[in-house]
Design a protein around this motif. Structure first.
Motif, mmCIF file in Angstrom:
data_model
loop_
_atom_site.group_PDB
_atom_site.id
_atom_site.type_symbol
_atom_site.label_atom_id
_atom_site.label_comp_id
_atom_site.label_asym_id
_atom_site.label_seq_id
_atom_site.Cartn_x
_atom_site.Cartn_y
_atom_site.Cartn_z
ATOM 1 N N UNK A 155 0.830 -1.202 0.000
ATOM 2 C CA UNK A 155 0.000 0.000 0.000
ATOM 3 C C UNK A 155 0.869 1.259 0.000
ATOM 4 N N UNK A 156 0.491 2.216 -0.839
ATOM 5 C CA UNK A 156 1.221 3.481 -0.927
ATOM 6 C C UNK A 156 0.291 4.637 -0.554
ATOM 7 N N UNK A 157 0.865 5.588 0.159
ATOM 8 C CA UNK A 157 0.120 6.766 0.583
ATOM 9 C C UNK A 157 0.361 7.906 -0.401
ATOM 10 N N UNK A 158 -0.711 8.465 -0.945
ATOM 11 C CA UNK A 158 -0.603 9.538 -1.932
ATOM 12 C C UNK A 158 -0.675 10.889 -1.215
ATOM 13 N N UNK A 159 0.332 11.230 -0.459
ATOM 14 C CA UNK A 159 0.225 12.408 0.386
ATOM 15 C C UNK A 159 1.331 13.435 0.162
ATOM 16 N N UNK A 160 2.200 13.211 -0.811
ATOM 17 C CA UNK A 160 3.300 14.148 -1.059
ATOM 18 C C UNK A 160 2.877 15.179 -2.099
ATOM 19 N N UNK A 161 3.042 16.443 -1.784
ATOM 20 C CA UNK A 161 2.689 17.495 -2.730
ATOM 21 C C UNK A 161 3.666 17.486 -3.901
ATOM 22 N N UNK A 162 3.160 17.652 -5.108
ATOM 23 C CA UNK A 162 4.015 17.602 -6.303
ATOM 24 C C UNK A 162 5.114 18.656 -6.263
ATOM 25 N N UNK A 163 4.861 19.761 -5.588
ATOM 26 C CA UNK A 163 5.884 20.815 -5.522
ATOM 27 C C UNK A 163 7.084 20.383 -4.686
ATOM 28 N N UNK A 164 6.928 19.318 -3.898
ATOM 29 C CA UNK A 164 8.024 18.844 -3.039
ATOM 30 C C UNK A 164 8.824 17.723 -3.687
ATOM 31 N N UNK A 165 8.442 17.287 -4.887
ATOM 32 C CA UNK A 165 9.032 16.091 -5.490
ATOM 33 C C UNK A 165 10.551 16.178 -5.612
ATOM 34 N N UNK A 166 11.061 17.306 -6.055
ATOM 35 C CA UNK A 166 12.502 17.425 -6.274
ATOM 36 C C UNK A 166 13.277 17.777 -5.015
ATOM 37 N N UNK A 173 2.562 15.916 -15.001
ATOM 38 C CA UNK A 173 3.064 14.946 -14.031
ATOM 39 C C UNK A 173 4.116 14.043 -14.679
ATOM 40 N N UNK A 174 3.911 13.674 -15.925
ATOM 41 C CA UNK A 174 4.928 12.902 -16.643
ATOM 42 C C UNK A 174 6.227 13.704 -16.750
ATOM 43 N N UNK A 175 6.109 14.975 -17.066
ATOM 44 C CA UNK A 175 7.297 15.833 -17.212
ATOM 45 C C UNK A 175 8.053 15.925 -15.885
ATOM 46 N N UNK A 176 7.332 16.113 -14.787
ATOM 47 C CA UNK A 176 7.969 16.203 -13.473
ATOM 48 C C UNK A 176 8.670 14.894 -13.100
ATOM 49 N N UNK A 198 5.558 8.763 1.548
ATOM 50 C CA UNK A 198 4.444 9.139 0.671
ATOM 51 C C UNK A 198 4.914 9.455 -0.745
ATOM 52 N N UNK A 199 4.047 9.200 -1.696
ATOM 53 C CA UNK A 199 4.297 9.579 -3.085
ATOM 54 C C UNK A 199 3.283 10.645 -3.478
ATOM 55 N N UNK A 200 3.462 11.216 -4.659
ATOM 56 C CA UNK A 200 2.563 12.268 -5.113
ATOM 57 C C UNK A 200 1.243 11.664 -5.615
ATOM 58 N N UNK A 201 0.132 12.358 -5.403
ATOM 59 C CA UNK A 201 -1.156 11.844 -5.865
ATOM 60 C C UNK A 201 -1.187 11.745 -7.395
ATOM 61 N N UNK A 202 -1.268 10.540 -7.950
ATOM 62 C CA UNK A 202 -1.208 10.365 -9.406
ATOM 63 C C UNK A 202 -2.546 10.648 -10.076
ATOM 64 N N UNK A 203 -2.480 11.200 -11.265
ATOM 65 C CA UNK A 203 -3.694 11.464 -12.027
ATOM 66 C C UNK A 203 -4.232 10.186 -12.665
ATOM 67 N N UNK A 204 -3.364 9.203 -12.861
ATOM 68 C CA UNK A 204 -3.819 7.907 -13.377
ATOM 69 C C UNK A 204 -2.858 6.804 -12.924
ATOM 70 N N UNK A 205 -3.166 5.575 -13.294
ATOM 71 C CA UNK A 205 -2.382 4.431 -12.817
ATOM 72 C C UNK A 205 -0.975 4.407 -13.399
ATOM 73 N N UNK A 206 -0.764 4.998 -14.564
ATOM 74 C CA UNK A 206 0.579 5.061 -15.155
ATOM 75 C C UNK A 206 1.499 5.882 -14.252
#
Length: 286
Positions: A150-161, A246-249, A170-178
């Motif tokens: 199980x993965x938690x989708x709780x990381x803000x995309x602005x924090x990825x780098x 999201x793919x670009x990031x 936590x990982x970033x909330x994905x827009x789709x399964x890819x």
């Protein structure tokens, strides 16, 4: 009140990092939650014997793709891709499900149908899931795989780098399964990630109000079309632009780690990653 605090009382960066560390505190205090995420660390060992992995979508291009050549590869199958006739030929396989929490319109019968299909087609696969769906999977009465991560989708995309993706974080909330699967593969530190059957031409059907196409028929997947649905063209462009961003990031983040992501799909319109031939890729290894 939360929106007021975000917009008026705190700078955006402080608010986002505050949310991140609040998550860390909650995780520390909730022992059961910590235990669930800690189990994900064992996923790191999966990539020790495979420096590369393949993320397999459900696009119509899969009808003309030979998946048999991936028999000995580490493969992530997205959503209902377990319906593919060659699914059981793959020895080291994961099933990545975007899940039920992000598809609020699904009723109990549809949820039960997915769980039933998993018990029939994917019993020997490892499941990669949204932690918000944990209660549903843990109480499932069907004989589904016991290997669940199980993965938690709780990381803000602005924090990825600024933070490192890891199986127990936590990982970033994905827009789709890819997007979900790519983040998991990055957590597992695969050196090379290849996308197969990721046509990403759903934006075309969204703009023309036509039915989306998969390698399977809608009758085979009782869920029908569960992807992004919007009411007008402007909203459709915005929703699908978010997917591309999201793919670009993720591509930028992967390059920073020295990880390469390639598009081995036959056709499709996803243009973020370099194109490679799946057939040539397998032949060059042998």
């Amino acid at each position: 009140m939360k929106q007021i605090a975000q917009k008026w009382l705190l700078p955006p960066s402080v608010y986002k990092w505050g949310n991140y560390y609040l998550y860390k505190i909650k995780t520390f205090l909730k022992k059961d939650f910590r235990k669930v995420l800690r189990q994900n660390i064992s996923l790191i060992r999966e990539s020790d014997s495979h420096e590369r992995c393949f993320i397999i979508g459900s696009g119509p291009s899969l009808q003309k793709t030979n998946l048999k050549i991936l028999k000995n590869e580490a493969c992530f199958f997205l959503n209902h891709t377990y319906l593919h006739e060659d699914f059981n030929l793959i020895e080291n396989k994961f099933c990545v499900l975007s899940g039920f929490a992000c598809h609020k319109h699904l009723d109990q019968d549809q949820i039960s149908n997915v769980l039933y299909q998993l018990s029939i087609y994917a019993r020997d696969a490892k499941l990669i899931l949204n932690i918000q769906d944990r209660a549903i999977f843990e109480s499932c009465k069907f004989n589904i795989s016991k290997l669940r991560y199980y993965f938690n989708w709780n990381l803000d995309w602005s924090c990825l780098n600024r933070v490192e993706l890891a199986p127990n974080r936590p990982i970033c909330p994905p827009q789709n399964s890819v997007i979900f699967a790519i983040q998991v593969a990055l957590c597992m530190k695969y050196k090379n990630i290849y996308l197969v059957g990721i046509d990403h031409d759903f934006i075309l059907s969204a703009l023309t109000q036509s039915q989306e196409n998969h390698f399977y028929t809608e009758a085979e997947s009782k869920l029908g079309n569960v992807s992004v649905k919007v009411s007008n063209i402007a909203s459709s462009l915005a929703a699908h632009s978010l997917i591309w961003n999201q793919h670009i990031l993720l591509n930028q983040y992967a390059k920073k780690l020295g990880i390469a992501i390639f598009n081995a799909t036959e056709g499709g319109i996803l243009d973020v990653y370099p194109r490679v031939s799946l057939q040539d890729l397998i032949q060059s290894k042998t």
